[in-house]
Design a protein around this motif. Structure first.
Motif, PDB file in Angstrom:
ATOM      1  N   GLU A 232      39.169   3.234  80.599  1.00 30.87           N
ATOM      2  CA  GLU A 232      39.266   4.613  81.076  1.00 30.87           C
ATOM      3  C   GLU A 232      40.700   4.882  81.512  1.00 30.87           C
ATOM      4  O   GLU A 232      41.297   4.090  82.255  1.00 30.87           O
ATOM      5  N   ALA A 233      41.252   5.984  81.027  1.00 38.11           N
ATOM      6  CA  ALA A 233      42.584   6.407  81.452  1.00 38.11           C
ATOM      7  C   ALA A 233      42.446   7.231  82.720  1.00 38.11           C
ATOM      8  O   ALA A 233      41.695   8.201  82.760  1.00 38.11           O
TER       9      ALA A 233
ATOM     10  N   LEU B  97      49.677   7.294  83.477  1.00 40.87           N
ATOM     11  CA  LEU B  97      48.280   6.914  83.288  1.00 40.87           C
ATOM     12  C   LEU B  97      48.098   5.450  83.643  1.00 40.87           C
ATOM     13  O   LEU B  97      48.906   4.605  83.273  1.00 40.87           O
TER      14      LEU B  97
ATOM     15  N   LYS C 203      46.014  13.614  77.016  1.00 39.54           N
ATOM     16  CA  LYS C 203      45.538  13.322  75.667  1.00 39.54           C
ATOM     17  C   LYS C 203      46.645  12.686  74.834  1.00 39.54           C
ATOM     18  O   LYS C 203      46.437  11.690  74.147  1.00 39.54           O
TER      19      LYS C 203
ATOM     20  N   GLN D 125      49.630   5.495  73.662  1.00 42.70           N
ATOM     21  CA  GLN D 125      49.324   4.178  74.201  1.00 42.70           C
ATOM     22  C   GLN D 125      48.381   3.409  73.281  1.00 42.70           C
ATOM     23  O   GLN D 125      48.603   2.246  72.976  1.00 42.70           O
ATOM     24  N   ASN D 126      47.353   4.113  72.830  1.00 40.60           N
ATOM     25  CA  ASN D 126      46.379   3.490  71.930  1.00 40.60           C
ATOM     26  C   ASN D 126      47.058   2.972  70.663  1.00 40.60           C
ATOM     27  O   ASN D 126      46.826   1.854  70.217  1.00 40.60           O
TER      28      ASN D 126
ATOM     29  N   ILE E  65      39.261   4.611  74.084  1.00 42.85           N
ATOM     30  CA  ILE E  65      39.832   5.076  75.348  1.00 42.85           C
ATOM     31  C   ILE E  65      39.052   6.291  75.818  1.00 42.85           C
ATOM     32  O   ILE E  65      38.770   7.209  75.053  1.00 42.85           O
TER      33      ILE E  65
ATOM     34  N   TYR F  69      45.087   2.322  83.614  1.00 39.25           N
ATOM     35  CA  TYR F  69      43.971   1.992  82.731  1.00 39.25           C
ATOM     36  C   TYR F  69      43.035   1.004  83.402  1.00 39.25           C
ATOM     37  O   TYR F  69      43.470  -0.027  83.903  1.00 39.25           O
TER      38      TYR F  69
ATOM     39  N   THR G 131      47.518   9.074  76.137  1.00 36.76           N
ATOM     40  CA  THR G 131      46.536   8.051  75.740  1.00 36.76           C
ATOM     41  C   THR G 131      46.677   7.734  74.268  1.00 36.76           C
ATOM     42  O   THR G 131      46.542   6.583  73.854  1.00 36.76           O
TER      43      THR G 131
ATOM     44  N   ILE H   9      38.688   9.536  78.305  1.00 37.53           N
ATOM     45  CA  ILE H   9      39.476  10.515  79.050  1.00 37.53           C
ATOM     46  C   ILE H   9      38.537  11.432  79.827  1.00 37.53           C
ATOM     47  O   ILE H   9      37.510  11.847  79.299  1.00 37.53           O
TER      48      ILE H   9
END
Ligand code: C2E
Ligand code: MG
Ligand code: MG
Ligand code: MG
Length: 293
Positions: A59-60, A42, A95, A101-102, A115, A44, A98, A117
């Motif tokens: 936005e991913a 991903l 999903k 990562q978040n 974020i 970003y 992200t 998706i």
């Protein structure tokens, strides 16, 4: 050129098979394994407050580093994923990725931002979507306000009632909804009011932003923004590449800017560096931007 590429890589190449057909064939064949092989990643892209320059969202965007073709655009392989049904597996991967990562950014003490998706039509209209998202929110313990789904207006227009009910349920869970690629479909402005309680954000398509030096386009932009604000929706100008487009987007009161003028989509570690900055400044020229990498 087609011939050379085929010869260097595969024996099954025959002159009757053009490179594009051959590429699609290999992509389709390899997509199944791409997740296990860790070829998907991903990237970003920041969404930037039009006035302050603060990063207010991200936005991913999926990338596929294919061993033979290099970086393959999602515009090329998302349709294949949809056709083959692999989109469900792929969406789950997006999903989860992200989410981790978040969490990692929050752990590192970086400002919490939503974020976004992308949800493909096939994924969106799949019967399990609601259970899937609610399970995900329960298991992950992610504050739903930090999750935004982007759907295109085509999905809205073609399946109004189903979509409306799915979206209301998603909203009840606390996630945010953005309408992507606005201005490219056959939509009329009038239908927007039906989605007043549901859509948080409209993302103006970049083909539209591209034509912003044209006065008529500016009038349309201005009307879209006014209407959106009237309906309590915020407006993202997508694909803003230069200072002129930035100025016009600001003049006509777009709330958020997403585009190469601030940053392209970048890997997680580079996005982290952006998040640590006080505010983003416009990148002066496109050539300057290219030099930076
Ligand atoms: P999108 O959701 O409309 O994403 C915006 C696209 O515009 C991205 O292309 C982004 O890199 C590009 N972009 C942003 N700013 C600029 C700019 O200033 N100039 C130009 N020329 N382009 C800009 P990308 O990453 O190639 O993605 C293409 C499309 O693929 C996305 O359009 C989205 O529809 C789809 N996609 C990407 N990731 C995913 C995913 O994880 N799942 C699904 N279902 N679709 C995805
Ligand atoms: Mg999008
Ligand atoms: Mg878009
Ligand atoms: Mg798109």
């Amino acid at each position: 050129r087609a011939k050379e590429q085929g010869k260097n890589t595969y024996h099954i190449y025959t002159p009757s098979l053009n490179v594009q057909t051959y590429k699609i064939f290999t992509l389709e064949r390899d997509l199944r394994k791409a997740i296990e092989n860790k070829e998907l990643e991903l990237y970003y892209q920041p969404m930037v407050h039009a006035i302050s320059g603060d990063i207010v969202g991200v936005e991913a965007l999926i990338r596929w580093n294919h061993p033979e073709w290099g970086m393959v655009s999602p515009d090329e392989f998302i349709p294949l994923a949809e056709e083959t049904g692999l989109i469900l597996k792929l969406s789950r991967w997006v999903k989860e990725a992200t989410f981790y990562q978040n969490k990692a950014w929050q752990k590192a003490g970086l400002p919490a931002i939503p974020i976004s998706i992308n949800l493909s039509a096939h994924r969106f209209l799949h019967k399990d979507i609601l259970k899937n998202v609610s399970d995900f929110l329960n298991e992950s313990n992610l504050d739903p306000q930090y999750l935004q789904f982007e759907i295109t207006e085509t999905i809205l227009m073609e399946n109004q009632e189903t979509v409306l009910s799915i979206l209301s349920e998603l909203k009840k869970m606390g996630v945010k909804i953005a309408l992507d690629d606005f201005g490219t479909g056959y939509s009329s402005l009038a239908y927007l009011k039906q989605f007043k309680e549901i859509i948080d954000t409209i993302k103006i398509d970049r083909s539209f932003i591209h034509d912003l030096q044209d006065e008529d386009t500016q009038y349309i932009l201005s009307s879209i923004v006014d209407l959106a604000h009237h309906l309590n929706m915020s407006v993202v100008a997508e694909g803003v590449e230069n200072q002129e487009q930035l100025n016009i987007s600001r003049k006509f009161k777009c709330d958020i800017i997403q585009g190469f003028i601030f940053s392209e989509a970048v890997p997680a570690d580079r996005f982290e560096t952006l998040l640590k900055m006080e505010r983003l400044e416009p990148i002066e020229t496109m050539s300057e931007k290219t030099d930076k990498t």
